[in-house]
Design an enzyme around this catalytic site. Structure first.
Site, PDB file in Angstrom:
ATOM      1  N   GLY A 636      -5.016   4.390   1.260  1.00 52.46           N
ATOM      2  CA  GLY A 636      -5.720   3.108   1.311  1.00 52.46           C
ATOM      3  C   GLY A 636      -6.620   2.979   0.101  1.00 52.46           C
ATOM      4  N   LYS A 659      -8.152   5.054   9.058  1.00 61.07           N
ATOM      5  CA  LYS A 659      -8.459   4.882   7.637  1.00 61.07           C
ATOM      6  C   LYS A 659      -9.709   5.694   7.369  1.00 61.07           C
ATOM      7  CE  LYS A 659      -6.575   0.385   6.546  1.00 61.07           C
ATOM      8  NZ  LYS A 659      -6.825  -0.911   5.945  1.00 61.07           N
ATOM      9  N   ASP A 752      -5.261 -12.863   1.217  1.00 65.17           N
ATOM     10  CA  ASP A 752      -4.373 -11.833   0.652  1.00 65.17           C
ATOM     11  C   ASP A 752      -3.154 -11.673   1.548  1.00 65.17           C
ATOM     12  OD1 ASP A 752      -3.453  -9.939  -1.070  1.00 65.17           O
ATOM     13  OD2 ASP A 752      -4.689  -8.320  -0.275  1.00 65.17           O
TER      14      ASP A 752
END
Ligand code: AMP
Length: 791
Positions: A636, A659, A752
């Site tokens: 990430g 994450k 995005d």
């Protein structure tokens, strides 16, 4: 072999040995000779073998000498060769009588009352009249033997004599045999009996162990160690059991011991271990006896080390074996409920039967049965509050709050104890049904300033924790800080945002907000102070602009269709939604007039003065031990992305994507990393990736989301090119569009949308992900993936 004192010093724990007589192994006994002894005499005029009688008047063969009137005597008599027979130390018992020199008239001064004992070792019976020579060396002198008592009267007819008995020993001996010699040098004496023997410690059973017969050592002080063997069903205690055999054939310095193992008890003075009889048990090794089985238990065979519980009775791992088996408690009694709006107090009486235990505690199970009274009941969610707690209550009372208004609930009060988990039966419980009352919404906890200008302030707030019904609208009360409260103005908003206009520049205002449902207004929030901009501040303020980003170069035609669907939906909305004279930056989200009353809209976490506050408000903190990281599945923006498991107390284990924030991060990186969680945490939609929580109180800092087995859509489509049916593809598209519509309704701009930011789970459900903000703060022009355009 060791010295006795040394062993005593070294070893601490000793036991007392009952007296056991040493065994004497006789090698030669002159009194048992039935014919002449035939010992060798030197010189011929010295010793003389004669028949005599012992004290029991039994005929025996003796040797006499009485050359007291002739000077310088040196008379030797030598036994036959005596086989050693394994002995290392030899004992010689001599019975003899000696004439008192003083009682012999005219006796010369050379008269003696002693004689010498010698030995000579040899493997073979090879001695002759001249060999070994009659002198000390080669003979070894054992001792000079003196009579304890000599006699003065000679009565050869009746033989009234004083008989002395002396024992001497020597060693070590190592040859196959030896000779003994008695040297007279001027006494008048009779050697009545000679017995040669060695000593052994006898075979014994001591302290639960059997010891073999053991030869004593070569020296009188030497100790020969013997290892004991525990009797059947006995076991050694700590150190290997052993005894020492001393030079006199006596056992001493005992060390260690054996005791009967579990299921067996010592009998016959500790010389045997017997199995516990049926109905008795012995849990551990030791000296103690078998005990009767505790209540509610029984043995299945003899020699039991524990008693098994009867059906329906149990024992926990920590219950001692001698404790009775116990069972689950009966149900609590007499549950009383006192409802107060959306709170409740439950009280009950302890169960009649504690199951034989004193560790009974209570669990309260909450089931919500809806408002209409129809349909089944489902377990209440996490938001219901229990005080002091929901499970393991030691007191028969609990306070429950944060229930929904106008809702039926069933509360089951379970009684459990230490063995409830072992029982196949569910805990016994008493249930109570209640219906909560109508209640006004709880207070809004916090307000944030979204933006400000000289004459206006835009504020947002989060929905009350307990809306207690559909929120119709919010009422904002505000007044100048320098003015009295009764001068306040009111502002109504149908969303959790308000744009207050007509304010004075550079002035501090006090704001309070409250929510309204059909039940009425809730309590006002606490007072919060916000200041309008001065005109100078406004003129010098810099407008920050961030480009909106759309489009994607990846994902193929399918994804482009999805974006098109979404853009059409959003465009049609935005044309009507955007305020005309906005002073917000592009980064901020907008409120809208079309929203239904009470609908939640997105709050930008960057509007919080303290970003940690946004995290606390929108993301659940997870304890690090609940998370199990399995493997790395991707990289990430801020660190590795892993798959793993999350097990929250009282909940099923679920798969999660984790994450992580790599070590050495700056404060700003931490804030940007966690902002994704603050955003995601505000959404609740089947096509938006679901936030499970965050780990911020330990390192590494983590964001946990639901796990999407098929990863990102772009690689998933490429890897399975041509393998999907149209229905499957359209299903995925529909999911993306539904997720984006939801974001649109929440007034959130994703900016995005790309196939690589859509994740797909094992059921081919596609979900919108990647709410990270960091890249917007950088220069997007450097990223060739995007072309920027305004929507
Ligand atoms: P991101 O930082 O969100 O771009 O994630 C990097 C990569 O990790 C993605 O391209 C996916 O392959 C993977 N990933 C991220 N989140 C998940 C998830 N929830 N389930 C499965 N894979 C994920």
């Amino acid at each position: 072999m060791l010295g006795i004192t040394m062993i005593m010093d070294v070893l601490g724990f000793l036991w007392i040995i009952p007296a056991v007589l040493a065994v004497e192994e006789v090698l030669m006994d002159s009194t048992t000779a039935t014919a002449e002894l035939g010992w060798t005499i030197h010189p011929a005029a010295g010793w003389e073998e004669v028949s005599g009688y012992d004290e029991h008047m039994t005929t025996i063969r003796t040797y006499q000498v009485c050359n007291v009137f002739d000077g310088s005597q040196n008379n030797w008599v030598r036994t036959r060769h005596i086989r050693r027979g394994g002995a290392q130390r030899i004992h010689v018992q001599m019975k003899f009588s000696v004439r008192d020199c003083g009682s012999i008239p005219n006796v010369p001064g050379s008269c003696k009352e002693t004689f010498n004992l010698y030995f000579y070792e040899s493997d073979a019976d090879a001695a002759t009249r001249t060999s070994p020579p009659w002198m000390e060396n080669p003979w070894t002198k054992v001792d000079t033997i003196a009579a304890d008592e000599s006699f003065s009267q000679v009565d050869l007819g009746g033989r009234i004599m004083k008989i002395n008995s002396e024992v001497r020993s020597f060693g070590p001996v190592s040859r196959k045999g030896f000779y003994l010699a008695f040297q007279d040098y001027g006494a008048c004496m009779s050697l009545i009996a000679v017995r040669v023997f060695y000593r052994k410690c006898p075979a014994v059973v001591l302290n639960g162990a059997a010891f073999p017969e053991t030869l004593s050592g070569a020296e009188s002080t030497s100790l020969v160690v013997a290892r004991g063997v525990c009797v059947p069903n006995g076991e050694e205690v700590d150190v290997p059991i052993r005894l020492y055999c001393n030079g006199d054939g006596e056992w001493m310095v005992p060390i260690g011991g054996c005791t009967c193992k579990a299921g067996f008890e010592g009998v016959e003075n500790g010389t045997a271990c017997r199995a516990c009889i049926s109905g008795f048990f012995k849990a551990t090794q030791g000296d103690h006896e078998c005990l009767p089985c505790p209540i509610n238990s029984r043995t299945t065979n003899e020699g039991a080390s524990n008693c098994v519980c009867r059906n329906g009775f149990y024992r926990t791992d920590s219950d001692p074996a001698q404790m009775p088996c116990t069972t689950i408690p009966s149900a609590p009694r007499g549950v009383i409920s006192i409802v107060n709006e959306t709170s409740l107090r439950l009280r009950w009486t302890a169960p009649q039967e504690g199951g034989g235990r004193d560790d009974v505690v209570f669990n309260v199970i909450c089931k919500s049965c809806g408002g209409g009274g129809r349909g089944g009941c489902t377990r209440c969610g996490d938001n219901v509050r229990f005080e002091p707690r929901q499970l393991g209550l030691t007191e028969a009372e609990v306070r429950i709050s944060d229930l929904l208004a106008h809702t039926r609930y069933t509360f089951e009060v379970q009684a459990v104890n230490g063995v409830s988990d072992l029982s196949p039966y569910s805990p016994q419980y008493a249930a109570v049904n209640i219906t909560t009352n109508q209640a006004v919404p709880s207070a809004v906890s916090i307000m944030h300033q979204v933006s400000r200008a000289p004459e206006s302030i835009t504020l947002s707030w989060s929905q009350p924790d307990q809306p207690n019904g559909l929120i119709l609208d919010y009422e904002l009360q505000y007044y100048e800080k320098s003015q009295a409260e009764f001068n306040s103005s009111l502002f109504r908003s149908q969303t959790n945002m308000a744009d207050i206009r007509g304010l004075k520049p550079g002035t501090i205002y006090v704001f309070q907000v409250r929510a309204r449902t059909v039940a009425g207004f809730g309590r006002y929030s606490g007072k919060m102070y916000f200041q309008t901009m001065t005109d100078e501040e406004y003129n010098s303020s810099i407008q920050e602009k961030l480009p909106l980003i759309i489009g994607s170069a990846s994902g193929g035609v399918v994804f482009i269709i999805a974006i098109t669907v979404f853009i059409i939906i959003c465009r049609s909305r935005r044309t009507t939604e955007r305020p005309e004279n906005t002073e917000y930056t592009e980064k901020l989200q907008y409120t809208s007039g079309h929203l239904s009353p009470g609908v939640k809209i997105y709050i930008d976490p960057f509007t919080y003065e303290d970003p940690n506050e946004a995290i606390r408000e929108f993301a659940k903190e997870i304890e690090f031990p609940c998370v199990k990281i399995e493997q790395v599945i991707g990289a990430g923006e801020f660190g590795e992305v892993c798959s793993g498991n999350l097990r929250l107390p009282g909940k099923r284990e679920i798969l999660v994507a984790i994450k992580t924030l790599k070590a050495g991060y700056t404060d700003r990186q931490r804030r940007d990393f966690l902002s994704e969680a603050s955003i995601m945490g505000q959404f609740d939609h089947p096509n938006i990736i679901r936030l499970e929580g965050v780990v911020t109180k330990s390192n590494p800092v983590m964001i946990l989301t639901e796990f999407m087995e098929n990863g990102s859509l772009d690689s998933f489509l490429r890897q399975n090119d041509g393998q999907f049916t149209v229905i499957q593809l359209v299903g995925m598209l529909r999911g993306i569009a539904a997720g984006m519509k939801y974001l649109c309704d929440m007034n959130y701009v994703h900016r995005d949308l790309a196939a690589r930011n859509i994740l797909v789970n094992s059921n081919l459900v596609s979900k919108v992900s990647d709410f990270g903000l960091s890249r917007f703060l950088e220069d997007d022009a450097s990223d060739p993936t995007y072309t920027s355009a305004l929507v």
